[in-house]
Design an enzyme around this catalytic site. Structure first.
Site, PDB file in Angstrom:
ATOM      1  N   ASN A  92       0.838  -1.194   0.000  1.00  0.00           N
ATOM      2  CA  ASN A  92       0.000   0.000   0.000  1.00  0.00           C
ATOM      3  C   ASN A  92       0.881   1.255   0.000  1.00  0.00           C
ATOM      4  OD1 ASN A  92      -2.483   1.573   0.148  1.00  0.00           O
ATOM      5  ND2 ASN A  92      -3.401  -0.261   1.042  1.00  0.00           N
ATOM      6  N   ARG A  93       0.329   2.381   0.438  1.00  0.00           N
ATOM      7  CA  ARG A  93       0.975   3.665   0.212  1.00  0.00           C
ATOM      8  C   ARG A  93       1.592   4.265   1.476  1.00  0.00           C
ATOM      9  NH1 ARG A  93      -3.310   3.131  -3.196  1.00  0.00           N
ATOM     10  NH2 ARG A  93      -2.910   3.706  -5.383  1.00  0.00           N
ATOM     11  N   HIS A 118       3.570   0.147  -2.661  1.00  0.00           N
ATOM     12  CA  HIS A 118       4.011  -1.250  -2.725  1.00  0.00           C
ATOM     13  C   HIS A 118       5.532  -1.386  -2.792  1.00  0.00           C
ATOM     14  CE1 HIS A 118      -0.050  -2.507  -2.827  1.00  0.00           C
ATOM     15  NE2 HIS A 118      -0.272  -2.396  -4.108  1.00  0.00           N
ATOM     16  N   HIS A 193      -0.994  -9.565  -3.925  1.00  0.00           N
ATOM     17  CA  HIS A 193      -1.842  -8.759  -4.804  1.00  0.00           C
ATOM     18  C   HIS A 193      -2.453  -9.597  -5.928  1.00  0.00           C
ATOM     19  CE1 HIS A 193      -3.046  -5.411  -7.473  1.00  0.00           C
ATOM     20  NE2 HIS A 193      -2.966  -4.648  -6.399  1.00  0.00           N
ATOM     21  N   GLU A 332      -6.265  -7.718   0.008  1.00  0.00           N
ATOM     22  CA  GLU A 332      -4.922  -7.724   0.588  1.00  0.00           C
ATOM     23  C   GLU A 332      -4.982  -7.556   2.106  1.00  0.00           C
ATOM     24  OE1 GLU A 332      -2.004  -5.383  -2.284  1.00  0.00           O
ATOM     25  OE2 GLU A 332      -3.879  -4.318  -1.998  1.00  0.00           O
TER      26      GLU A 332
END
Length: 376
Positions: A92-93, A118, A193, A332
């Site tokens: 994720n971010r 990621h 993912h 996820e």
């Protein structure tokens, strides 16, 4: 590399290893296929420690590959889409690619506009992992892959040794276990993912597939998909999947700013406020056409659900299938996005002497019971 099959007798698990291709710099990419007596076959690629294919029978025993991807390695090399891949070091971010740890600020590589996504420009999905173990143990077959990320890789501190173990059992359960250790304090958040279509990759939209997520809240994001720090109830919103409903039922609700930001669902559901001791159900998906059912188990606090919003018809995948918007979903299990910048979200810190672990369990069946043995 010559293909080989580990010893197995009829009715027991099998594992086969072959060469899948080579990267531009000449690294060999392996493909390990795990199989059980029901015809379920999971192929794991060492590029990105990725789930390259998964064949599961429907209610009539007919096999189909239910994960999006490519028939050859080149497809994965040509276009970074994370399909099937292990993502990290931080899934994720991370906002602006920056976080503070023990009084020091670290700057990551940026690959998602102003943010790091990621793992950065060259995350774990783009690395060739080492196959360190392939084995069968009666009713289960497994493969373990390892990647050692050096100190400073993509801006992350610490030399981190990671493993990804895929295990297929006789009861049609695929388990992925991620572990990580470090030689200095760092942050770790690994997940998978895989892009799922329970009707079979290339079979069309997943909007009619019935999804249940038990989480009662989400972490809303801004236009750059970064959480604003709030935790908001899903009650009375399009994000309420506590009772199963078709993925597409509320996806066109234009009153929802979050759906507009993400072009569909692409956000984190709060399953719990911190990891729990044992995996529990974090999602269930049922395809009314094929009868296939996927139940997802994890001990992680968050679940990112993405509805394939940016599949735009330009991706040609397996068997020359064109993948279009809404042709897959992603689930996820992970820490919340941007956790290092939101103390209220918990912690993603990993210290020397500790072991990070994320066990993801995918259980496959059919509506009304366990999936039948394949008739193919």
């Amino acid at each position: 590399m010559v293909a080989f099959a580990l010893p197995a007798v009829s009715g027991e698990a099998q594992a086969t290893r072959t060469a899948f291709g080579h990267t531009a710099d000449g690294q060999t990419v392996d493909l390990v296929t795990l199989a059980n007596s029901h015809g379920v076959r999971a192929s794991v690629m060492s590029y990105g420690a990725s789930l390259q294919s998964l064949l599961v029978p429907d209610r009539n025993g007919k096999l189909a590959d239910i994960v999006l991807g490519y028939d050859t390695l080149q497809g994965y090399l040509d276009r970074r889409q994370y399909v099937g891949a292990t993502v990290g070091r931080y899934a994720n971010r991370i906002a602006h690619g920056r976080f503070a740890l023990d009084g020091k600020t670290f700057q990551l590589t940026l690959d998602d506009g102003p943010n790091s996504l990621h793992g950065g420009v060259k995350g774990l999905d783009m690395q060739v992992w080492k196959v360190v173990d392939v084995k069968t143990m009666g009713s289960a077959a497994s493969v373990t892959l390892q990647y050692i990320s050096p100190d400073g890789d993509q801006g992350y501190p610490g030399k981190v040794t990671m493993t990804a173990t895929y295990k297929l059992s006789e009861d049609n359960q695929l388990t992925i276990t991620y572990t990580a250790t470090t030689d200095k304090p760092t942050i770790v958040n690994l997940s998978n993912h895989t892009c799922w279509n329970l009707g079979g990759e290339g079979s069309g939209t997943v909007m009619d597939e019935q999804l249940m997520i038990p989480g009662g809240a989400i972490t809303p994001v801004d236009a750059a998909s970064i959480p604003n720090g709030d935790i908001v109830s899903v009650a009375g919103t399009p994000y309420d999947f506590r009772v199963a409903k078709p993925i597409g039922r509320d996806i066109r609700d234009g009153s929802s700013q979050q759906l507009l930001f993400g072009h569909g669902y692409d956000m984190n559901w709060v399953i719990s406020r911190k990891p729990v001791a044992e995996p529990r159900v974090v999602a269930r998906v049922e395809d009314p056409r094929s009868g296939r059912v996927l139940t997802l188990w994890s001990a992680q606090p968050g679940l990112q659900f993405y509805s394939g919003n940016f599949l735009d018809g330009t991706t040609v995948g397996k068997a020359h299938h064109i993948y279009r918007q809404g042709d897959a979903f992603v689930l996820e299990p992970q820490r919340f996005p941007d956790t290092p910048n939101h103390p209220d979200f918990g912690s993603a810190r990993l210290a020397p002497g500790e072991t990070y672990r994320n066990t993801i369990i995918y259980r496959f069946g059919i509506d009304g019971g366990r999936a039948p043995a394949s008739r193919e």
